[in-house]
Design a protein around this motif. Structure first.
Motif, PDB file in Angstrom:
ATOM      1  N   LYS A  56      47.901  49.988  15.030  1.00  0.00           N
ATOM      2  CA  LYS A  56      47.767  48.785  14.200  1.00  0.00           C
ATOM      3  C   LYS A  56      49.018  47.908  14.302  1.00  0.00           C
ATOM      4  O   LYS A  56      48.941  46.685  14.141  1.00  0.00           O
ATOM      5  N   GLU A  57      50.160  48.544  14.564  1.00  0.00           N
ATOM      6  CA  GLU A  57      51.430  47.801  14.603  1.00  0.00           C
ATOM      7  C   GLU A  57      51.818  47.374  16.019  1.00  0.00           C
ATOM      8  O   GLU A  57      52.410  46.307  16.201  1.00  0.00           O
ATOM      9  N   ARG A  58      51.486  48.194  17.006  1.00  0.00           N
ATOM     10  CA  ARG A  58      51.895  47.914  18.385  1.00  0.00           C
ATOM     11  C   ARG A  58      51.108  46.725  18.931  1.00  0.00           C
ATOM     12  O   ARG A  58      49.876  46.708  18.900  1.00  0.00           O
ATOM     13  N   ARG A  59      51.818  45.725  19.406  1.00  0.00           N
ATOM     14  CA  ARG A  59      51.164  44.513  19.889  1.00  0.00           C
ATOM     15  C   ARG A  59      51.365  44.359  21.399  1.00  0.00           C
ATOM     16  O   ARG A  59      52.416  44.682  21.942  1.00  0.00           O
ATOM     17  N   GLN A  60      50.306  43.861  22.031  1.00  0.00           N
ATOM     18  CA  GLN A  60      50.356  43.604  23.462  1.00  0.00           C
ATOM     19  C   GLN A  60      49.402  42.444  23.759  1.00  0.00           C
ATOM     20  O   GLN A  60      48.309  42.373  23.163  1.00  0.00           O
ATOM     21  N   PHE A  61      49.806  41.541  24.632  1.00  0.00           N
ATOM     22  CA  PHE A  61      48.994  40.364  24.945  1.00  0.00           C
ATOM     23  C   PHE A  61      48.666  39.571  23.684  1.00  0.00           C
ATOM     24  O   PHE A  61      47.572  39.029  23.521  1.00  0.00           O
ATOM     25  N   GLY A  62      49.610  39.560  22.737  1.00  0.00           N
ATOM     26  CA  GLY A  62      49.454  38.741  21.546  1.00  0.00           C
ATOM     27  C   GLY A  62      48.542  39.306  20.478  1.00  0.00           C
ATOM     28  O   GLY A  62      48.205  38.591  19.522  1.00  0.00           O
ATOM     29  N   ARG A  63      48.159  40.551  20.570  1.00  0.00           N
ATOM     30  CA  ARG A  63      47.279  41.135  19.548  1.00  0.00           C
ATOM     31  C   ARG A  63      47.601  42.611  19.366  1.00  0.00           C
ATOM     32  O   ARG A  63      48.232  43.240  20.223  1.00  0.00           O
ATOM     33  N   ALA A  64      47.161  43.161  18.248  1.00  0.00           N
ATOM     34  CA  ALA A  64      47.385  44.584  17.976  1.00  0.00           C
ATOM     35  C   ALA A  64      46.608  45.418  18.983  1.00  0.00           C
ATOM     36  O   ALA A  64      45.432  45.152  19.262  1.00  0.00           O
ATOM     37  N   VAL A  65      47.262  46.440  19.521  1.00  0.00           N
ATOM     38  CA  VAL A  65      46.631  47.286  20.531  1.00  0.00           C
ATOM     39  C   VAL A  65      45.383  47.962  19.965  1.00  0.00           C
ATOM     40  O   VAL A  65      44.392  48.173  20.671  1.00  0.00           O
ATOM     41  N   GLY A  66      45.419  48.273  18.677  1.00  0.00           N
ATOM     42  CA  GLY A  66      44.276  48.937  18.057  1.00  0.00           C
ATOM     43  C   GLY A  66      43.007  48.100  18.049  1.00  0.00           C
ATOM     44  O   GLY A  66      41.924  48.622  17.766  1.00  0.00           O
ATOM     45  N   GLY A  67      43.129  46.821  18.356  1.00  0.00           N
ATOM     46  CA  GLY A  67      41.948  45.969  18.399  1.00  0.00           C
ATOM     47  C   GLY A  67      41.180  46.050  19.698  1.00  0.00           C
ATOM     48  O   GLY A  67      40.056  45.528  19.800  1.00  0.00           O
ATOM     49  N   PHE A  68      41.741  46.705  20.719  1.00  0.00           N
ATOM     50  CA  PHE A  68      41.041  46.830  21.989  1.00  0.00           C
ATOM     51  C   PHE A  68      39.868  47.795  21.854  1.00  0.00           C
ATOM     52  O   PHE A  68      40.000  48.899  21.313  1.00  0.00           O
ATOM     53  N   GLN A  69      38.731  47.382  22.392  1.00  0.00           N
ATOM     54  CA  GLN A  69      37.499  48.136  22.173  1.00  0.00           C
ATOM     55  C   GLN A  69      37.574  49.564  22.716  1.00  0.00           C
ATOM     56  O   GLN A  69      37.105  50.512  22.078  1.00  0.00           O
ATOM     57  N   ALA A  70      38.179  49.744  23.863  1.00  0.00           N
ATOM     58  CA  ALA A  70      38.249  51.084  24.457  1.00  0.00           C
ATOM     59  C   ALA A  70      39.008  52.046  23.550  1.00  0.00           C
ATOM     60  O   ALA A  70      38.621  53.208  23.400  1.00  0.00           O
ATOM     61  N   LEU A  71      40.090  51.547  22.925  1.00  0.00           N
ATOM     62  CA  LEU A  71      40.856  52.401  22.030  1.00  0.00           C
ATOM     63  C   LEU A  71      40.106  52.639  20.722  1.00  0.00           C
ATOM     64  O   LEU A  71      40.191  53.721  20.134  1.00  0.00           O
ATOM     65  N   LYS A  72      39.375  51.629  20.263  1.00  0.00           N
ATOM     66  CA  LYS A  72      38.559  51.812  19.062  1.00  0.00           C
ATOM     67  C   LYS A  72      37.556  52.949  19.249  1.00  0.00           C
ATOM     68  O   LYS A  72      37.336  53.770  18.356  1.00  0.00           O
ATOM     69  N   HIS A  73      36.934  52.976  20.418  1.00  0.00           N
ATOM     70  CA  HIS A  73      35.938  54.019  20.687  1.00  0.00           C
ATOM     71  C   HIS A  73      36.586  55.406  20.706  1.00  0.00           C
ATOM     72  O   HIS A  73      36.021  56.367  20.176  1.00  0.00           O
ATOM     73  N   ARG A  74      37.740  55.506  21.317  1.00  0.00           N
ATOM     74  CA  ARG A  74      38.427  56.802  21.364  1.00  0.00           C
ATOM     75  C   ARG A  74      38.795  57.268  19.955  1.00  0.00           C
ATOM     76  O   ARG A  74      38.638  58.446  19.618  1.00  0.00           O
ATOM     77  N   LEU A  75      39.290  56.345  19.148  1.00  0.00           N
ATOM     78  CA  LEU A  75      39.668  56.705  17.786  1.00  0.00           C
ATOM     79  C   LEU A  75      38.452  57.040  16.931  1.00  0.00           C
ATOM     80  O   LEU A  75      38.502  57.947  16.087  1.00  0.00           O
ATOM     81  N   ALA A  76      37.362  56.323  17.143  1.00  0.00           N
ATOM     82  CA  ALA A  76      36.140  56.604  16.384  1.00  0.00           C
ATOM     83  C   ALA A  76      35.605  57.997  16.722  1.00  0.00           C
ATOM     84  O   ALA A  76      35.200  58.760  15.827  1.00  0.00           O
ATOM     85  N   ASP A  77      35.621  58.340  18.005  1.00  0.00           N
ATOM     86  CA  ASP A  77      35.179  59.677  18.413  1.00  0.00           C
ATOM     87  C   ASP A  77      36.088  60.747  17.813  1.00  0.00           C
ATOM     88  O   ASP A  77      35.607  61.784  17.324  1.00  0.00           O
ATOM     89  N   LEU A  78      37.383  60.494  17.841  1.00  0.00           N
ATOM     90  CA  LEU A  78      38.323  61.472  17.306  1.00  0.00           C
ATOM     91  C   LEU A  78      38.171  61.607  15.795  1.00  0.00           C
ATOM     92  O   LEU A  78      38.227  62.724  15.256  1.00  0.00           O
ATOM     93  N   PHE A  79      37.955  60.496  15.119  1.00  0.00           N
ATOM     94  CA  PHE A  79      37.745  60.539  13.667  1.00  0.00           C
ATOM     95  C   PHE A  79      36.546  61.411  13.326  1.00  0.00           C
ATOM     96  O   PHE A  79      36.599  62.235  12.400  1.00  0.00           O
ATOM     97  N   THR A  80      35.460  61.251  14.070  1.00  0.00           N
ATOM     98  CA  THR A  80      34.260  62.045  13.818  1.00  0.00           C
ATOM     99  C   THR A  80      34.540  63.533  14.002  1.00  0.00           C
ATOM    100  O   THR A  80      34.103  64.374  13.196  1.00  0.00           O
ATOM    101  N   GLU A  81      35.281  63.865  15.046  1.00  0.00           N
ATOM    102  CA  GLU A  81      35.583  65.271  15.310  1.00  0.00           C
ATOM    103  C   GLU A  81      36.511  65.853  14.256  1.00  0.00           C
ATOM    104  O   GLU A  81      36.350  67.011  13.838  1.00  0.00           O
ATOM    105  N   VAL A  82      37.481  65.081  13.806  1.00  0.00           N
ATOM    106  CA  VAL A  82      38.405  65.574  12.779  1.00  0.00           C
ATOM    107  C   VAL A  82      37.665  65.783  11.452  1.00  0.00           C
ATOM    108  O   VAL A  82      37.907  66.764  10.740  1.00  0.00           O
ATOM    109  N   GLU A  83      36.767  64.873  11.119  1.00  0.00           N
ATOM    110  CA  GLU A  83      35.986  65.046   9.891  1.00  0.00           C
ATOM    111  C   GLU A  83      35.094  66.279   9.984  1.00  0.00           C
ATOM    112  O   GLU A  83      34.923  67.020   9.004  1.00  0.00           O
ATOM    113  N   SER A  84      34.531  66.531  11.143  1.00  0.00           N
ATOM    114  CA  SER A  84      33.721  67.737  11.334  1.00  0.00           C
ATOM    115  C   SER A  84      34.584  68.987  11.220  1.00  0.00           C
ATOM    116  O   SER A  84      34.170  70.008  10.657  1.00  0.00           O
ATOM    117  N   ALA A  85      35.798  68.910  11.756  1.00  0.00           N
ATOM    118  CA  ALA A  85      36.726  70.034  11.644  1.00  0.00           C
ATOM    119  C   ALA A  85      37.083  70.294  10.193  1.00  0.00           C
ATOM    120  O   ALA A  85      37.223  71.455   9.768  1.00  0.00           O
TER     121      ALA A  85
END
Length: 374
Positions: free
Chosen positions: A247-276
């Motif tokens: 959320k804090e790291r910026r690249q190309f003028g925007r937060a890195v967390g806004g990139f769709q590929a990273l959102k998908h990775r985090l969403a998948d990880l969130f689901t797995e952590v909640e299941s754990a």
């Protein structure tokens, strides 16, 4: 099992807050990293604060024997917080595993563990699964023990070693003064839970549990079930910290967390952590309630949570970019703990093979599970 409540109680929430506050004050990541340079000054003071000041050493000890009379649910909450800080303390090895071995033992050893006066460790390789082969030493007619046990967790911090020994009737557990045993530190991947090889050469032991096989199996099962809560704490820290960074790291003028590929990775990880979280909580609750399927729950949660913790730690290192690869950032502490925990009390494959037998899977399917364990 409709009466099994997986929600945290007010008591558990208060316990979590107390442990989290203490760790925030006493367990700085830089001090934990220093353990890898041989500076273990953090360990004794932190363990005293947890074991004596908060009374966590006796959490699983009945009140009539000097303990808090709590259950696996409360122990799980403590382990979640210890996992969040990769705290280098012997709570799992002494207050959970060794304590569980001694629950049916006579004498004052259990009371001294509960009071934080002494710390104990089960002399078994950390990788020993609840249904795995035990590494046994020999005992003579005078109660003197001879043999070697490798890769023992908690031995460096222990005052007393609980040693399974082969007898004419089966397996018995003897208490040995750790100062009289040869305890040789082993260079470990996770130095916050450093292993040691234990050598006994005619060392005097006190018989504490005659039916040692049952006591040790019960302790290993409790260790496997509650280790999942520590793994959950590791995974939750990795997920939360990584999200905050992106959320804090910026690249190309925007937060890195806004990139769709990273959102998908985090969403998948969130689901797995909640299941754990659900799996770890269920394992702790069934163990606390004494349900018959506690062994099944332990096998399921270890087969799942071990891999989730490793994935969460790997993602934390990768998604932090260059800083995640450095010694200064604590991400490496979590990756090492997760990888070491992945083989503690049995690998995920070994637990899947054990689970196949517990739930009576057909022989062909069980064979495939055993092949996966190898």
């Amino acid at each position: 099992m409709s009466d099994l409540d997986l929600l945290y109680t007010d008591v558990e929430d208060d316990l979590r807050a107390s442990v989290r506050d203490l760790l925030a004050d006493h367990c700085d990541p830089t001090a934990v990293t220093a353990v890898y340079d041989g500076d273990r000054s953090l360990v004794d003071g932190l363990w005293k604060a947890l074991a004596v000041d908060l009374g966590l050493a006796g959490l699983l000890v009945p009140e009539e024997r000097g303990g808090a009379g709590a259950s696996a649910r409360e122990a799980a909450v403590v382990l979640e917080e210890l996992g969040r800080t990769v705290a280098p303390v012997p709570f799992l090895t002494s207050a959970v595993v060794a304590t569980t071995v001694l629950l049916d033992a006579e004498g004052d050893l259990l009371a001294s563990l509960a009071a934080g006066e002494r710390t104990a460790a089960l002399a078994a390789p950390l990788s020993t699964a609840p249904d795995g082969a035990l590494q046994l030493v020999r005992v003579d007619a005078d109660g003197r023990l001879t043999g070697t046990v490798t890769s023992v967790a908690g031995a460096l911090e222990a005052d007393v070693l609980l040693v399974p020994a082969a007898t004419g009737e089966g397996v018995a557990v003897y208490a040995v003064n750790a100062a009289e045993a040869g305890v040789a530190p082993v260079l470990s991947l996770d130095m916050t839970r450093q292993l040691a090889d234990v050598t006994l050469d005619g060392v005097a032991g006190e018989l504490v549990v005659a039916d040692g096989a049952a006591a040790v199996r019960r302790a290993l099962e409790a260790g496997a079930a509650l280790l999942a809560s520590e793994q959950l704490g590791v995974a939750q820290w990795c997920l939360t910290t990584t999200i905050g960074y992106l959320k804090e790291r910026r690249q190309f003028g925007r937060a890195v967390g806004g990139f769709q590929a990273l959102k998908h990775r985090l969403a998948d990880l969130f689901t797995e952590v909640e299941s754990a979280a659900a799996a770890a909580r269920y394992a702790a609750a069934t163990l606390a309630a004494g349900y018959e399927d506690a062994a099944v729950a332990a096998a399921v949660t270890q087969a799942y949570c071990s891999d989730v913790a490793v994935k969460a730690a790997e993602e934390a290192v990768q998604l932090h970019g260059g800083i995640g690869m450095t010694w200064e950032h604590p991400a490496h502490l979590y990756l090492k703990r997760a990888k070491a925990d992945q083989i503690a009390f049995g690998t995920p494959g070994a637990h899947r093979a054990h689970l196949a037998g517990l739930v009576d899977l057909p022989a062909a399917t069980r064979t495939l599970a055993q092949q996966g364990a190898r």
